[in-house]
Design a protein around this motif. Structure first.
Motif, PDB file in Angstrom:
ATOM      1  N   GLY A   1       9.261   0.007 -15.990  1.00 31.41           N
ATOM      2  CA  GLY A   1      10.437   0.149 -15.127  1.00 31.41           C
ATOM      3  C   GLY A   1      10.430  -0.862 -13.989  1.00 31.41           C
ATOM      4  N   LEU A   2       9.264  -1.089 -13.402  1.00 35.39           N
ATOM      5  CA  LEU A   2       9.154  -2.091 -12.333  1.00 35.39           C
ATOM      6  C   LEU A   2       9.424  -3.493 -12.864  1.00 35.39           C
ATOM      7  CD1 LEU A   2       6.049  -0.847 -10.312  1.00 35.39           C
ATOM      8  CD2 LEU A   2       8.419  -0.974  -9.515  1.00 35.39           C
ATOM      9  N   THR A   3       8.977  -3.768 -14.075  1.00 34.90           N
ATOM     10  CA  THR A   3       9.227  -5.077 -14.683  1.00 34.90           C
ATOM     11  C   THR A   3      10.720  -5.282 -14.921  1.00 34.90           C
ATOM     12  OG1 THR A   3       7.056  -5.020 -15.733  1.00 34.90           O
ATOM     13  CG2 THR A   3       8.663  -6.572 -16.636  1.00 34.90           C
ATOM     14  N   ILE A   4      11.376  -4.259 -15.443  1.00 33.72           N
ATOM     15  CA  ILE A   4      12.826  -4.353 -15.660  1.00 33.72           C
ATOM     16  C   ILE A   4      13.557  -4.519 -14.330  1.00 33.72           C
ATOM     17  CG2 ILE A   4      14.858  -3.090 -16.488  1.00 33.72           C
ATOM     18  CD1 ILE A   4      12.953  -1.840 -18.625  1.00 33.72           C
ATOM     19  N   LEU A   5      13.140  -3.777 -13.302  1.00 31.74           N
ATOM     20  CA  LEU A   5      13.736  -3.913 -11.970  1.00 31.74           C
ATOM     21  C   LEU A   5      13.556  -5.332 -11.442  1.00 31.74           C
ATOM     22  CD1 LEU A   5      15.028  -2.614  -9.424  1.00 31.74           C
ATOM     23  CD2 LEU A   5      12.685  -2.111  -8.683  1.00 31.74           C
ATOM     24  N   ALA A   6      12.358  -5.898 -11.616  1.00 30.56           N
ATOM     25  CA  ALA A   6      12.099  -7.261 -11.153  1.00 30.56           C
ATOM     26  C   ALA A   6      12.988  -8.268 -11.869  1.00 30.56           C
ATOM     27  CB  ALA A   6      10.625  -7.611 -11.350  1.00 30.56           C
ATOM     28  N   VAL A   7      13.178  -8.068 -13.169  1.00 25.39           N
ATOM     29  CA  VAL A   7      14.041  -8.977 -13.943  1.00 25.39           C
ATOM     30  C   VAL A   7      15.475  -8.910 -13.429  1.00 25.39           C
ATOM     31  CG1 VAL A   7      15.079  -9.321 -16.220  1.00 25.39           C
ATOM     32  CG2 VAL A   7      12.620  -8.979 -16.021  1.00 25.39           C
ATOM     33  N   ILE A   8      15.954  -7.713 -13.156  1.00 20.82           N
ATOM     34  CA  ILE A   8      17.317  -7.566 -12.634  1.00 20.82           C
ATOM     35  C   ILE A   8      17.434  -8.217 -11.260  1.00 20.82           C
ATOM     36  CG2 ILE A   8      19.016  -5.874 -11.830  1.00 20.82           C
ATOM     37  CD1 ILE A   8      17.965  -4.034 -14.128  1.00 20.82           C
ATOM     38  N   MET A   9      16.416  -8.051 -10.431  1.00 29.76           N
ATOM     39  CA  MET A   9      16.442  -8.637  -9.091  1.00 29.76           C
ATOM     40  C   MET A   9      16.450 -10.160  -9.141  1.00 29.76           C
ATOM     41  SD  MET A   9      13.827  -6.067  -7.138  1.00 29.76           S
ATOM     42  CE  MET A   9      14.048  -6.761  -5.504  1.00 29.76           C
ATOM     43  N   VAL A  10      15.781 -10.744 -10.121  1.00 27.75           N
ATOM     44  CA  VAL A  10      15.715 -12.197 -10.260  1.00 27.75           C
ATOM     45  C   VAL A  10      17.092 -12.791 -10.541  1.00 27.75           C
ATOM     46  CG1 VAL A  10      14.851 -13.991 -11.827  1.00 27.75           C
ATOM     47  CG2 VAL A  10      13.282 -12.325 -10.877  1.00 27.75           C
ATOM     48  N   LEU A  11      17.972 -12.019 -11.130  1.00 33.04           N
ATOM     49  CA  LEU A  11      19.291 -12.534 -11.501  1.00 33.04           C
ATOM     50  C   LEU A  11      20.218 -12.767 -10.314  1.00 33.04           C
ATOM     51  CD1 LEU A  11      19.929 -10.355 -14.671  1.00 33.04           C
ATOM     52  CD2 LEU A  11      19.306 -12.783 -14.581  1.00 33.04           C
ATOM     53  N   PHE A  12      19.937 -12.145  -9.181  1.00 32.09           N
ATOM     54  CA  PHE A  12      20.824 -12.245  -8.027  1.00 32.09           C
ATOM     55  C   PHE A  12      20.186 -13.091  -6.928  1.00 32.09           C
ATOM     56  CE2 PHE A  12      21.759  -8.237 -10.170  1.00 32.09           C
ATOM     57  CZ  PHE A  12      23.111  -8.420 -10.432  1.00 32.09           C
ATOM     58  N   PRO A  13      20.941 -14.033  -6.354  1.00 29.26           N
ATOM     59  CA  PRO A  13      20.366 -14.915  -5.330  1.00 29.26           C
ATOM     60  C   PRO A  13      19.782 -14.162  -4.124  1.00 29.26           C
ATOM     61  CG  PRO A  13      22.537 -15.701  -5.985  1.00 29.26           C
ATOM     62  CD  PRO A  13      22.340 -14.374  -6.650  1.00 29.26           C
ATOM     63  N   GLN A  14      20.390 -13.029  -3.759  1.00 31.35           N
ATOM     64  CA  GLN A  14      19.931 -12.285  -2.588  1.00 31.35           C
ATOM     65  C   GLN A  14      18.549 -11.667  -2.796  1.00 31.35           C
ATOM     66  OE1 GLN A  14      22.768 -11.731  -4.249  1.00 31.35           O
ATOM     67  NE2 GLN A  14      24.470 -12.115  -2.851  1.00 31.35           N
ATOM     68  N   THR A  15      18.209 -11.322  -4.022  1.00 31.40           N
ATOM     69  CA  THR A  15      16.929 -10.661  -4.308  1.00 31.40           C
ATOM     70  C   THR A  15      16.037 -11.504  -5.225  1.00 31.40           C
ATOM     71  OG1 THR A  15      17.949  -9.467  -6.155  1.00 31.40           O
ATOM     72  CG2 THR A  15      17.884  -8.349  -4.011  1.00 31.40           C
ATOM     73  N   TYR A  16      16.378 -12.756  -5.381  1.00 31.61           N
ATOM     74  CA  TYR A  16      15.672 -13.659  -6.293  1.00 31.61           C
ATOM     75  C   TYR A  16      14.184 -13.780  -5.959  1.00 31.61           C
ATOM     76  CZ  TYR A  16      14.603 -18.160  -8.522  1.00 31.61           C
ATOM     77  OH  TYR A  16      14.047 -19.171  -9.261  1.00 31.61           O
ATOM     78  N   VAL A  17      13.875 -14.061  -4.723  1.00 35.36           N
ATOM     79  CA  VAL A  17      12.471 -14.258  -4.332  1.00 35.36           C
ATOM     80  C   VAL A  17      11.691 -12.956  -4.445  1.00 35.36           C
ATOM     81  CG1 VAL A  17      10.927 -14.895  -2.438  1.00 35.36           C
ATOM     82  CG2 VAL A  17      12.975 -16.243  -2.865  1.00 35.36           C
TER      83      VAL A  17
END
Length: 115
Positions: A50-66
């Protein structure tokens, strides 16, 4: 040219991360066997998935990329350290390129944001 490279690397990381996250979350036998070496229960493998999937989703958006890349790199580093703790050097070395891809993405920044 760097933006194109970063965009391609981003796509590769997202696809691979999502695939691995789904495998962990669904309890793929190979994944459960690997985490079984570290005495992780099925529940904790699902949490990491679940954390890995969350991280992948976060990477897609510039605001949460880092933050997403740091989270994903941290999860990869956790697996790498767990592999080293059981003296599985080959398994640890397999994780190094994935860690380097996330670190490269952090360095190159989000591909569509103007610098």
């Amino acid at each position: 040219m760097i933006r194109i490279f970063t965009a391609v690397l981003l796509i590769v990381v997202v696809i691979m991360g999502f695939k691995q996250g789904i495998a962990m979350f669904n309890g793929n036998e190979v994944v459960l066997e690997m985490f079984g070496k570290f005495n992780f229960s099925r529940f904790w493998v699902k949490v990491l998935g679940g954390l890995t999937i969350l991280a992948v989703i976060m990477v897609l958006f510039p605001q949460t990329y880092v933050v997403g890349n740091v989270l994903m790199a941290s999860l990869i580093l956790l697996i790498l350290c767990l592999q080293l703790s059981i003296m599985d050097i080959r398994g640890a070395m397999i994780e190094v390129p994935f860690l380097l891809m996330n670190l490269a993405l952090i360095y190159f920044q989000y591909p569509t944001v103007k610098k």
